[in-house]
Design a protein around this motif. Sequence first.
Motif, short mmCIF file in Angstrom:
data_model
loop_
_atom_site.label_atom_id
_atom_site.label_comp_id
_atom_site.label_asym_id
_atom_site.label_seq_id
_atom_site.Cartn_x
_atom_site.Cartn_y
_atom_site.Cartn_z
N ASN A 1 -10.50 62.94 32.48
CA ASN A 1 -11.20 63.71 31.42
C ASN A 1 -11.61 62.79 30.25
OD1 ASN A 1 -11.78 65.20 29.21
ND2 ASN A 1 -10.30 67.04 29.66
N ARG A 2 -12.88 62.78 30.00
CA ARG A 2 -13.42 61.69 29.01
C ARG A 2 -12.80 61.95 27.67
NH1 ARG A 2 -18.67 60.77 29.42
NH2 ARG A 2 -18.99 61.47 31.47
N GLU A 3 -12.53 63.21 27.21
CA GLU A 3 -11.76 63.43 26.06
C GLU A 3 -10.27 62.81 25.92
OE1 GLU A 3 -11.84 67.81 25.55
OE2 GLU A 3 -14.31 67.64 25.67
N LEU A 4 -9.72 62.48 27.29
CA LEU A 4 -8.48 61.87 26.92
C LEU A 4 -8.27 60.43 27.29
CD1 LEU A 4 -6.78 64.96 29.22
CD2 LEU A 4 -6.90 64.66 26.80
N ARG A 5 -9.58 59.93 27.56
CA ARG A 5 -9.51 58.41 27.92
C ARG A 5 -9.18 57.56 26.49
NH1 ARG A 5 -15.31 58.55 30.96
NH2 ARG A 5 -14.57 60.04 32.53
N GLY A 6 -8.44 56.54 26.76
CA GLY A 6 -7.84 55.68 25.62
C GLY A 6 -6.90 56.31 24.89
N LYS A 7 -6.06 57.15 25.69
CA LYS A 7 -4.76 57.93 24.79
C LYS A 7 -3.70 57.80 25.84
CE LYS A 7 -7.64 61.25 22.41
NZ LYS A 7 -8.05 62.68 22.21
N GLY A 8 -3.70 56.83 26.90
CA GLY A 8 -2.58 56.58 27.59
C GLY A 8 -2.43 57.80 29.03
N TYR A 9 -3.32 58.66 29.12
CA TYR A 9 -3.26 59.69 30.17
C TYR A 9 -3.58 58.68 31.39
CZ TYR A 9 -3.04 63.82 27.28
OH TYR A 9 -2.71 64.68 26.28
N GLY A 10 -4.62 57.81 31.45
CA GLY A 10 -4.99 57.15 32.69
C GLY A 10 -3.94 56.33 33.08
N VAL A 11 -3.11 55.52 32.40
CA VAL A 11 -1.91 54.84 32.79
C VAL A 11 -0.97 55.80 33.14
CG1 VAL A 11 -0.12 53.04 31.97
CG2 VAL A 11 -2.37 53.06 30.87
N GLN A 12 -0.74 56.75 32.61
CA GLN A 12 0.29 57.76 33.08
C GLN A 12 0.00 58.43 34.62
OE1 GLN A 12 1.07 60.78 30.49
NE2 GLN A 12 2.95 61.71 31.64
N MET A 13 -1.33 58.78 34.58
CA MET A 13 -1.89 59.10 36.19
C MET A 13 -1.80 58.09 36.85
SD MET A 13 -5.34 60.88 37.30
CE MET A 13 -6.59 59.18 37.21
N ILE A 14 -1.97 56.79 36.91
CA ILE A 14 -1.99 55.80 37.71
C ILE A 14 -0.70 55.35 38.29
CG2 ILE A 14 -2.38 53.28 38.22
CD1 ILE A 14 -4.95 55.27 38.54
N ALA B 1 -12.29 49.19 30.15
CA ALA B 1 -11.35 50.12 29.93
C ALA B 1 -10.57 50.42 31.10
CB ALA B 1 -11.94 51.43 29.38
N ALA B 2 -11.25 50.58 32.23
CA ALA B 2 -10.59 51.10 33.48
C ALA B 2 -9.51 49.82 33.89
CB ALA B 2 -11.45 51.54 34.50
N MET B 3 -10.40 48.65 33.89
CA MET B 3 -9.39 47.60 33.98
C MET B 3 -8.21 47.40 33.30
SD MET B 3 -12.15 44.59 35.27
CE MET B 3 -10.63 43.41 35.94
N ARG B 4 -8.07 47.60 32.03
CA ARG B 4 -7.16 47.41 31.29
C ARG B 4 -5.99 48.64 31.51
NH1 ARG B 4 -10.97 46.51 27.29
NH2 ARG B 4 -11.26 48.79 26.51
N CYS B 5 -6.72 49.81 31.86
CA CYS B 5 -5.77 50.88 32.39
C CYS B 5 -4.97 50.61 33.57
CB CYS B 5 -6.73 51.87 32.57
SG CYS B 5 -5.57 53.54 33.18
N TYR B 6 -5.55 49.75 34.40
CA TYR B 6 -5.02 49.66 35.80
C TYR B 6 -4.07 48.28 35.46
CZ TYR B 6 -8.91 52.43 37.53
OH TYR B 6 -9.70 53.29 37.88
N GLU B 7 -4.29 47.43 34.56
CA GLU B 7 -3.52 46.23 34.37
C GLU B 7 -2.24 46.87 33.50
OE1 GLU B 7 -6.21 43.84 32.22
OE2 GLU B 7 -7.06 42.86 33.60
N LYS B 8 -2.31 47.78 32.64
CA LYS B 8 -1.18 48.19 32.00
C LYS B 8 -0.33 49.08 32.97
CE LYS B 8 -3.28 49.05 27.54
NZ LYS B 8 -3.65 49.81 26.62
N ALA B 9 -0.99 49.49 34.05
CA ALA B 9 -0.20 50.09 35.18
C ALA B 9 0.58 49.17 35.93
CB ALA B 9 -1.05 51.28 35.93
N GLY B 10 0.33 47.92 35.89
CA GLY B 10 0.90 46.94 36.73
C GLY B 10 0.10 46.11 37.72
N LEU B 11 -1.22 46.55 37.90
CA LEU B 11 -1.98 45.89 39.18
C LEU B 11 -2.71 44.65 38.48
CD1 LEU B 11 -2.80 49.44 39.35
CD2 LEU B 11 -3.63 48.41 41.46
#
Length: 166
Positions: free
Chosen positions: A90-103, A129-139
Amino acid sequence: MRLRPYFGKLDYKYVEQWVNDERTHALWCAGLLPRPLTEEAMEAFLEKDGKEWDGFAYMATEDDGKPVGFFIYSVNAEENSGFLKFIVLNRELRGKGYGVQMIKLALKYAFDITGVKSVQLNVFQGNRAAMRCYEKAGLTVRRIDENAYQYGDEQWTRCNMVIERQ
Protein backbone atom coordinates in the motif's frame (compact mmCIF):
# COMPACT_ATOMS: atom_id res chain seq x y z
CA MET A 1 1.19 -8.50 10.57
CA ARG A 2 -0.17 -11.72 9.13
CA LEU A 3 -0.12 -13.56 5.82
CA ARG A 4 -3.15 -15.13 4.24
CA PRO A 5 -4.07 -16.41 0.79
CA TYR A 6 -5.08 -13.86 -1.83
CA PHE A 7 -8.85 -13.90 -2.42
CA GLY A 8 -9.45 -12.47 -5.90
CA LYS A 9 -12.91 -10.98 -5.47
CA LEU A 10 -12.06 -9.56 -2.07
CA ASP A 11 -8.45 -8.46 -2.64
CA TYR A 12 -8.14 -7.40 -6.27
CA LYS A 13 -9.37 -3.88 -5.50
CA TYR A 14 -6.43 -3.31 -3.15
CA VAL A 15 -3.78 -4.48 -5.59
CA GLU A 16 -5.38 -2.38 -8.33
CA GLN A 17 -5.15 0.72 -6.12
CA TRP A 18 -1.53 0.04 -5.20
CA VAL A 19 -0.33 -0.26 -8.84
CA ASN A 20 -2.51 2.42 -10.38
CA ASP A 21 0.12 4.60 -12.08
CA GLU A 22 2.10 3.60 -15.14
CA ARG A 23 5.59 3.58 -13.59
CA THR A 24 4.55 1.66 -10.46
CA HIS A 25 2.77 -0.86 -12.69
CA ALA A 26 5.93 -1.36 -14.79
CA LEU A 27 8.15 -1.68 -11.70
CA TRP A 28 5.70 -4.20 -10.26
CA CYS A 29 5.13 -6.54 -13.20
CA ALA A 30 7.57 -5.56 -15.99
CA GLY A 31 4.77 -5.61 -18.54
CA LEU A 32 3.64 -9.15 -17.74
CA LEU A 33 0.15 -7.87 -16.93
CA PRO A 34 -1.87 -5.38 -18.97
CA ARG A 35 -2.33 -1.77 -17.98
CA PRO A 36 -4.85 -0.85 -16.87
CA LEU A 37 -4.93 -3.95 -14.73
CA THR A 38 -8.18 -5.92 -14.81
CA GLU A 39 -9.49 -8.50 -12.39
CA GLU A 40 -9.83 -11.02 -15.24
CA ALA A 41 -6.23 -10.53 -16.37
CA MET A 42 -5.00 -10.85 -12.79
CA GLU A 43 -6.95 -14.07 -12.23
CA ALA A 44 -5.76 -15.55 -15.53
CA PHE A 45 -2.16 -14.68 -14.69
CA LEU A 46 -2.39 -16.19 -11.20
CA GLU A 47 -3.91 -19.37 -12.62
CA LYS A 48 -1.16 -19.64 -15.25
CA ASP A 49 1.57 -18.88 -12.70
CA GLY A 50 0.16 -21.53 -10.38
CA LYS A 51 0.22 -24.15 -13.12
CA GLU A 52 3.62 -23.26 -14.56
CA TRP A 53 5.57 -22.22 -11.45
CA ASP A 54 3.51 -23.52 -8.50
CA GLY A 55 3.00 -19.89 -7.53
CA PHE A 56 0.51 -18.85 -4.88
CA ALA A 57 -0.60 -15.31 -4.16
CA TYR A 58 -0.65 -13.92 -0.64
CA MET A 59 -1.88 -10.83 1.12
CA ALA A 60 -0.13 -9.32 4.09
CA THR A 61 -2.61 -7.83 6.53
CA GLU A 62 -2.50 -5.88 9.70
CA ASP A 63 -3.57 -7.87 12.75
CA ASP A 64 -7.12 -6.51 12.29
CA GLY A 65 -7.28 -8.00 8.77
CA LYS A 66 -6.74 -4.78 6.78
CA PRO A 67 -4.67 -5.59 3.66
CA VAL A 68 -1.30 -3.84 3.45
CA GLY A 69 0.63 -5.80 0.81
CA PHE A 70 0.65 -8.50 -1.86
CA PHE A 71 3.17 -10.96 -3.30
CA ILE A 72 3.40 -14.26 -5.14
CA TYR A 73 5.57 -17.04 -3.77
CA SER A 74 6.65 -20.19 -5.57
CA VAL A 75 8.96 -23.10 -4.80
CA ASN A 76 11.38 -24.71 -7.22
CA ALA A 77 11.50 -28.24 -5.79
CA GLU A 78 14.48 -29.29 -7.97
CA GLU A 79 16.64 -26.48 -6.60
CA ASN A 80 14.93 -26.40 -3.18
CA SER A 81 14.59 -22.63 -3.51
CA GLY A 82 11.77 -20.15 -3.21
CA PHE A 83 10.98 -17.13 -5.35
CA LEU A 84 9.10 -13.97 -4.37
CA LYS A 85 7.59 -11.85 -7.12
CA PHE A 86 4.98 -9.20 -7.86
CA ILE A 87 5.63 -7.62 -4.49
CA VAL A 88 3.64 -4.48 -3.76
CA LEU A 89 2.76 -2.52 -0.65
CA ASN A 90 0.00 0.00 0.00
CA ARG A 91 1.64 3.25 -1.14
CA GLU A 92 0.49 5.06 2.02
CA LEU A 93 2.54 2.63 4.14
CA ARG A 94 5.78 2.72 2.15
CA GLY A 95 8.84 3.91 4.03
CA LYS A 96 7.34 2.99 7.41
CA GLY A 97 8.77 -0.50 7.88
CA TYR A 98 5.73 -2.42 6.62
CA GLY A 99 7.58 -3.72 3.56
CA VAL A 100 10.48 -5.08 5.61
CA GLN A 101 8.04 -6.70 8.00
CA MET A 102 6.09 -8.29 5.10
CA ILE A 103 9.25 -9.62 3.44
CA LYS A 104 10.58 -11.03 6.72
CA LEU A 105 7.25 -12.76 7.30
CA ALA A 106 7.33 -14.17 3.75
CA LEU A 107 10.89 -15.41 4.33
CA LYS A 108 9.89 -17.03 7.62
CA TYR A 109 7.08 -18.83 5.77
CA ALA A 110 9.47 -19.86 2.99
CA PHE A 111 12.12 -21.27 5.31
CA ASP A 112 9.97 -22.65 8.14
CA ILE A 113 6.94 -23.95 6.24
CA THR A 114 8.16 -24.77 2.73
CA GLY A 115 11.66 -25.74 3.90
CA VAL A 116 13.63 -24.14 1.08
CA LYS A 117 17.36 -23.49 1.42
CA SER A 118 17.23 -20.06 -0.26
CA VAL A 119 14.78 -17.43 -1.46
CA GLN A 120 15.33 -15.02 -4.31
CA LEU A 121 13.57 -12.16 -6.03
CA ASN A 122 14.16 -9.74 -8.87
CA VAL A 123 13.98 -5.96 -8.54
CA PHE A 124 14.85 -3.14 -10.89
CA GLN A 125 18.00 -1.36 -9.76
CA GLY A 126 16.29 2.01 -10.14
CA ASN A 127 13.69 1.02 -7.55
CA ARG A 128 15.99 2.07 -4.69
CA ALA A 129 13.26 2.05 -2.03
CA ALA A 130 12.41 -1.58 -2.81
CA MET A 131 16.08 -2.57 -2.88
CA ARG A 132 16.66 -0.96 0.53
CA CYS A 133 13.61 -2.80 1.88
CA TYR A 134 14.91 -6.16 0.64
CA GLU A 135 18.41 -5.44 1.95
CA LYS A 136 16.96 -4.60 5.39
CA ALA A 137 15.16 -7.96 5.28
CA GLY A 138 18.51 -9.68 4.70
CA LEU A 139 18.68 -10.22 0.93
CA THR A 140 21.84 -9.42 -1.00
CA VAL A 141 22.46 -8.80 -4.69
CA ARG A 142 23.52 -12.00 -6.44
CA ARG A 143 23.40 -10.97 -10.09
CA ILE A 144 22.85 -7.83 -12.14
CA ASP A 145 21.31 -7.96 -15.62
CA GLU A 146 21.93 -4.75 -17.57
CA ASN A 147 19.22 -3.50 -19.93
CA ALA A 148 16.78 -6.20 -18.84
CA TYR A 149 13.62 -4.16 -19.48
CA GLN A 150 12.73 -1.19 -21.61
CA TYR A 151 10.33 1.37 -20.14
CA GLY A 152 9.66 4.11 -22.64
CA ASP A 153 13.09 5.39 -23.63
CA GLU A 154 14.74 4.02 -20.46
CA GLN A 155 16.66 0.77 -20.13
CA TRP A 156 16.22 -0.73 -16.67
CA THR A 157 18.77 -2.95 -14.95
CA ARG A 158 17.41 -5.94 -13.03
CA CYS A 159 18.99 -7.18 -9.80
CA ASN A 160 18.52 -10.72 -8.61
CA MET A 161 18.65 -10.77 -4.81
CA VAL A 162 18.93 -13.83 -2.60
CA ILE A 163 19.00 -14.92 1.01
CA GLU A 164 20.18 -18.32 2.25
CA ARG A 165 18.63 -20.20 5.15
CA GLN A 166 20.49 -19.33 8.35
